[in-house]
Design a protein around this motif. Structure first.
Motif, PDB file in Angstrom:
ATOM      1  N   ILE A 232       0.839  -1.211   0.000  1.00 32.76           N
ATOM      2  CA  ILE A 232       0.000   0.000   0.000  1.00 32.76           C
ATOM      3  C   ILE A 232       0.867   1.252   0.000  1.00 32.76           C
ATOM      4  O   ILE A 232       0.597   2.224  -0.730  1.00 32.76           O
ATOM      5  CB  ILE A 232      -0.947  -0.019   1.211  1.00 32.76           C
ATOM      6  N   HIS A 233       1.940   1.243   0.801  1.00 29.39           N
ATOM      7  CA  HIS A 233       2.824   2.407   0.846  1.00 29.39           C
ATOM      8  C   HIS A 233       3.522   2.622  -0.496  1.00 29.39           C
ATOM      9  O   HIS A 233       3.682   3.775  -0.943  1.00 29.39           O
ATOM     10  CB  HIS A 233       3.860   2.244   1.962  1.00 29.39           C
ATOM     11  N   VAL A 234       3.930   1.546  -1.137  1.00 33.14           N
ATOM     12  CA  VAL A 234       4.578   1.679  -2.450  1.00 33.14           C
ATOM     13  C   VAL A 234       3.605   2.276  -3.461  1.00 33.14           C
ATOM     14  O   VAL A 234       3.958   3.175  -4.242  1.00 33.14           O
ATOM     15  CB  VAL A 234       5.095   0.308  -2.931  1.00 33.14           C
ATOM     16  N   LEU A 235       2.368   1.796  -3.456  1.00 26.39           N
ATOM     17  CA  LEU A 235       1.365   2.336  -4.383  1.00 26.39           C
ATOM     18  C   LEU A 235       1.072   3.798  -4.093  1.00 26.39           C
ATOM     19  O   LEU A 235       0.907   4.605  -5.024  1.00 26.39           O
ATOM     20  CB  LEU A 235       0.078   1.498  -4.283  1.00 26.39           C
ATOM     21  N   LEU A 236       1.005   4.155  -2.819  1.00 28.48           N
ATOM     22  CA  LEU A 236       0.766   5.563  -2.464  1.00 28.48           C
ATOM     23  C   LEU A 236       1.928   6.448  -2.895  1.00 28.48           C
ATOM     24  O   LEU A 236       1.715   7.580  -3.368  1.00 28.48           O
ATOM     25  CB  LEU A 236       0.530   5.686  -0.954  1.00 28.48           C
ATOM     26  N   ILE A 237       3.166   5.967  -2.746  1.00 27.07           N
ATOM     27  CA  ILE A 237       4.327   6.752  -3.165  1.00 27.07           C
ATOM     28  C   ILE A 237       4.313   6.947  -4.684  1.00 27.07           C
ATOM     29  O   ILE A 237       4.573   8.050  -5.185  1.00 27.07           O
ATOM     30  CB  ILE A 237       5.623   6.055  -2.709  1.00 27.07           C
ATOM     31  N   ILE A 238       3.985   5.877  -5.425  1.00 26.78           N
ATOM     32  CA  ILE A 238       3.907   5.989  -6.880  1.00 26.78           C
ATOM     33  C   ILE A 238       2.815   6.986  -7.276  1.00 26.78           C
ATOM     34  O   ILE A 238       3.008   7.833  -8.160  1.00 26.78           O
ATOM     35  CB  ILE A 238       3.653   4.604  -7.510  1.00 26.78           C
ATOM     36  N   GLY A 239       1.658   6.903  -6.621  1.00 26.79           N
ATOM     37  CA  GLY A 239       0.580   7.843  -6.912  1.00 26.79           C
ATOM     38  C   GLY A 239       0.967   9.276  -6.590  1.00 26.79           C
ATOM     39  O   GLY A 239       0.633  10.199  -7.350  1.00 26.79           O
ATOM     40  N   ALA A 240       1.689   9.467  -5.476  1.00 25.99           N
ATOM     41  CA  ALA A 240       2.123  10.825  -5.114  1.00 25.99           C
ATOM     42  C   ALA A 240       3.100  11.381  -6.145  1.00 25.99           C
ATOM     43  O   ALA A 240       3.035  12.564  -6.505  1.00 25.99           O
ATOM     44  CB  ALA A 240       2.772  10.808  -3.727  1.00 25.99           C
ATOM     45  N   ILE A 241       3.997  10.539  -6.635  1.00 27.63           N
ATOM     46  CA  ILE A 241       4.950  10.995  -7.654  1.00 27.63           C
ATOM     47  C   ILE A 241       4.222  11.367  -8.937  1.00 27.63           C
ATOM     48  O   ILE A 241       4.531  12.385  -9.579  1.00 27.63           O
ATOM     49  CB  ILE A 241       6.003   9.903  -7.924  1.00 27.63           C
ATOM     50  N   ILE A 242       3.222  10.564  -9.321  1.00 28.42           N
ATOM     51  CA  ILE A 242       2.451  10.868 -10.529  1.00 28.42           C
ATOM     52  C   ILE A 242       1.686  12.177 -10.360  1.00 28.42           C
ATOM     53  O   ILE A 242       1.636  13.022 -11.278  1.00 28.42           O
ATOM     54  CB  ILE A 242       1.490   9.708 -10.847  1.00 28.42           C
ATOM     55  N   MET A 243       1.077  12.372  -9.188  1.00 23.58           N
ATOM     56  CA  MET A 243       0.320  13.605  -8.954  1.00 23.58           C
ATOM     57  C   MET A 243       1.232  14.829  -8.913  1.00 23.58           C
ATOM     58  O   MET A 243       0.863  15.916  -9.366  1.00 23.58           O
ATOM     59  CB  MET A 243      -0.457  13.493  -7.642  1.00 23.58           C
ATOM     60  N   ALA A 244       2.431  14.674  -8.356  1.00 28.81           N
ATOM     61  CA  ALA A 244       3.356  15.805  -8.263  1.00 28.81           C
ATOM     62  C   ALA A 244       4.146  16.024  -9.541  1.00 28.81           C
ATOM     63  O   ALA A 244       4.861  17.031  -9.636  1.00 28.81           O
ATOM     64  CB  ALA A 244       4.321  15.583  -7.097  1.00 28.81           C
ATOM     65  N   GLY A 245       4.025  15.123 -10.511  1.00 31.33           N
ATOM     66  CA  GLY A 245       4.798  15.232 -11.745  1.00 31.33           C
ATOM     67  C   GLY A 245       4.611  16.548 -12.474  1.00 31.33           C
ATOM     68  O   GLY A 245       5.610  17.215 -12.821  1.00 31.33           O
ATOM     69  N   PRO A 246       3.374  16.980 -12.758  1.00 38.79           N
ATOM     70  CA  PRO A 246       3.201  18.274 -13.455  1.00 38.79           C
ATOM     71  C   PRO A 246       3.785  19.459 -12.695  1.00 38.79           C
ATOM     72  O   PRO A 246       4.359  20.366 -13.305  1.00 38.79           O
ATOM     73  CB  PRO A 246       1.675  18.383 -13.585  1.00 38.79           C
ATOM     74  N   PHE A 247       3.640  19.455 -11.373  1.00 36.73           N
ATOM     75  CA  PHE A 247       4.193  20.560 -10.589  1.00 36.73           C
ATOM     76  C   PHE A 247       5.720  20.560 -10.651  1.00 36.73           C
ATOM     77  O   PHE A 247       6.345  21.626 -10.779  1.00 36.73           O
ATOM     78  CB  PHE A 247       3.722  20.452  -9.140  1.00 36.73           C
ATOM     79  N   ILE A 248       6.311  19.369 -10.562  1.00 35.78           N
ATOM     80  CA  ILE A 248       7.774  19.274 -10.649  1.00 35.78           C
ATOM     81  C   ILE A 248       8.249  19.745 -12.022  1.00 35.78           C
ATOM     82  O   ILE A 248       9.243  20.473 -12.138  1.00 35.78           O
ATOM     83  CB  ILE A 248       8.230  17.831 -10.360  1.00 35.78           C
ATOM     84  N   TRP A 249       7.529  19.328 -13.076  1.00 36.21           N
ATOM     85  CA  TRP A 249       7.910  19.751 -14.430  1.00 36.21           C
ATOM     86  C   TRP A 249       7.799  21.272 -14.560  1.00 36.21           C
ATOM     87  O   TRP A 249       8.652  21.905 -15.179  1.00 36.21           O
ATOM     88  CB  TRP A 249       7.020  19.051 -15.449  1.00 36.21           C
ATOM     89  N   MET A 250       6.757  21.871 -13.985  1.00 37.49           N
ATOM     90  CA  MET A 250       6.598  23.320 -14.044  1.00 37.49           C
ATOM     91  C   MET A 250       7.741  24.022 -13.320  1.00 37.49           C
ATOM     92  O   MET A 250       8.303  25.013 -13.828  1.00 37.49           O
ATOM     93  CB  MET A 250       5.256  23.717 -13.429  1.00 37.49           C
ATOM     94  N   ALA A 251       8.109  23.522 -12.139  1.00 39.46           N
ATOM     95  CA  ALA A 251       9.180  24.152 -11.372  1.00 39.46           C
ATOM     96  C   ALA A 251      10.521  24.039 -12.096  1.00 39.46           C
ATOM     97  O   ALA A 251      11.308  24.993 -12.122  1.00 39.46           O
ATOM     98  CB  ALA A 251       9.272  23.504  -9.990  1.00 39.46           C
ATOM     99  N   VAL A 252      10.780  22.875 -12.693  1.00 42.80           N
ATOM    100  CA  VAL A 252      12.048  22.687 -13.394  1.00 42.80           C
ATOM    101  C   VAL A 252      12.095  23.539 -14.661  1.00 42.80           C
ATOM    102  O   VAL A 252      13.103  24.178 -14.967  1.00 42.80           O
ATOM    103  CB  VAL A 252      12.250  21.188 -13.713  1.00 42.80           C
TER     104      VAL A 252
END
Length: 298
Positions: free
Chosen positions: A34-54
């Motif tokens: 469950i923790h691995v799936l949540l971490i993967i989901g968090a990375i996917i959700m934060a992906g656009p924000f990270i791309w915008m910041a970079v």
């Protein structure tokens, strides 16, 4: 007989121990999954924000190069001052900030008063009025924009911040529901003791109930601030002067003028989202608590 019973019971206890170990191992593996799936989901959700910041720190030529580089090389900090100079973000920041603060302050008072009335004051048709009040939450606000526009036009508030402040400050069905649910959980004995001491209804609300409403008021204040800061549709309809634009409207105008300059656009987007991100980081506990408060008894 007792010794024989003890001897026969030993294998039973020994058989239970491996089962308990298997269950604990299975539970640990499930929790890890469950923790691995949540971490993967968090990375996917934060992906656009990270791309915008970079991207906000890259040159325009690096924004869509193939293959796409994750880290900017070199780091262009100049994009942020250039974005601030390209558009009057300072005025837009002030407009969004003071509108959000005024709406939050007024809405907290009005929703607390209405929630107390629905929770404690018995008047004819109270439950019916409350149900009809909540039913307005199911109506998309886009359907009410034309009547709202006509009302603001009759009042002479078009192209005025009052068209954004007054309706939002005086009406919030979710806020009233949140306050009512919390007040229902407050013991009535506190109010009865105040009545014995000679307190009026207003004094009870102001000195007894209102100090106890800090948790839902904090959560509602954060929700309202975020909603007002990110509001785009209503200001787009009501405002026409660039000096009155809020941050989302100015960012939209920024996108239209600097379509090809993606680095500047991402820098402007980061400037617009930083206050929201700061409020969310500082108030995430109140946000979670506010969501939980909606499940209190009715």
């Amino acid at each position: 007989m007792l010794q024989e019973a003890v001897k026969t019971s030993k294998p039973v206890f020994q058989a239970r121990r491996p089962r308990q170990k298997q269950r604990s191992i299975a539970g640990s593996m499930l929790a890890a999954l469950i923790h691995v799936l949540l971490i993967i989901g968090a990375i996917i959700m934060a992906g656009p924000f990270i791309w915008m910041a970079v991207t906000s720190l890259k040159e325009d030529s690096q924004a869509f190069q193939d293959p796409l580089s994750l880290l900017p090389n070199p780091i262009v900090w100049q994009n942020y001052p250039a974005s601030l100079q390209a558009m009057p973000f300072g005025q837009a920041y002030w407009n969004s900030f003071y509108i959000a603060i005024v709406v939050v302050a007024c809405e907290l008072i009005t929703t607390a008063m209405a929630g107390y009335a629905f929770a404690r004051i018995r008047f004819p048709g109270r439950n019916i009025v409350f149900v009809l009040f909540l039913a307005t939450m199911m109506i998309p606000f886009q359907l009410t924009i034309i009547p709202r526009f006509l009302i603001m036009q009759r009042l002479g508030w078009l192209d005025n911040h009052l068209a954004l402040i007054v309706p939002a400050a005086l009406f919030d069905a979710f806020g009233v529901f949140l306050m009512r649910q919390f007040i229902l959980g407050i013991p009535k004995e506190l109010e009865e003791a105040a009545i014995i001491d000679g307190a009026s209804r207003w004094q009870i609300f102001w000195h007894v109930i209102l100090p106890l409403l800090k948790p839902p008021m904090a959560a509602l204040g954060i929700f309202t601030f975020l909603g007002q800061w990110n509001s785009f549709f209503v200001p787009l309809i009501m405002l026409s002067s660039p000096d009155l634009y809020t941050v989302p409207l100015l960012l939209n105008q920024f996108r239209e003028q600097y379509t090809s300059q993606w680095a500047l656009m991402m820098a402007g987007s980061m400037i617009a989202v930083l206050p929201v991100l700061l409020v969310y980081v500082l108030g995430q506990r109140q946000i979670i608590q506010g969501i939980a408060l909606t499940g209190l008894k009715s």
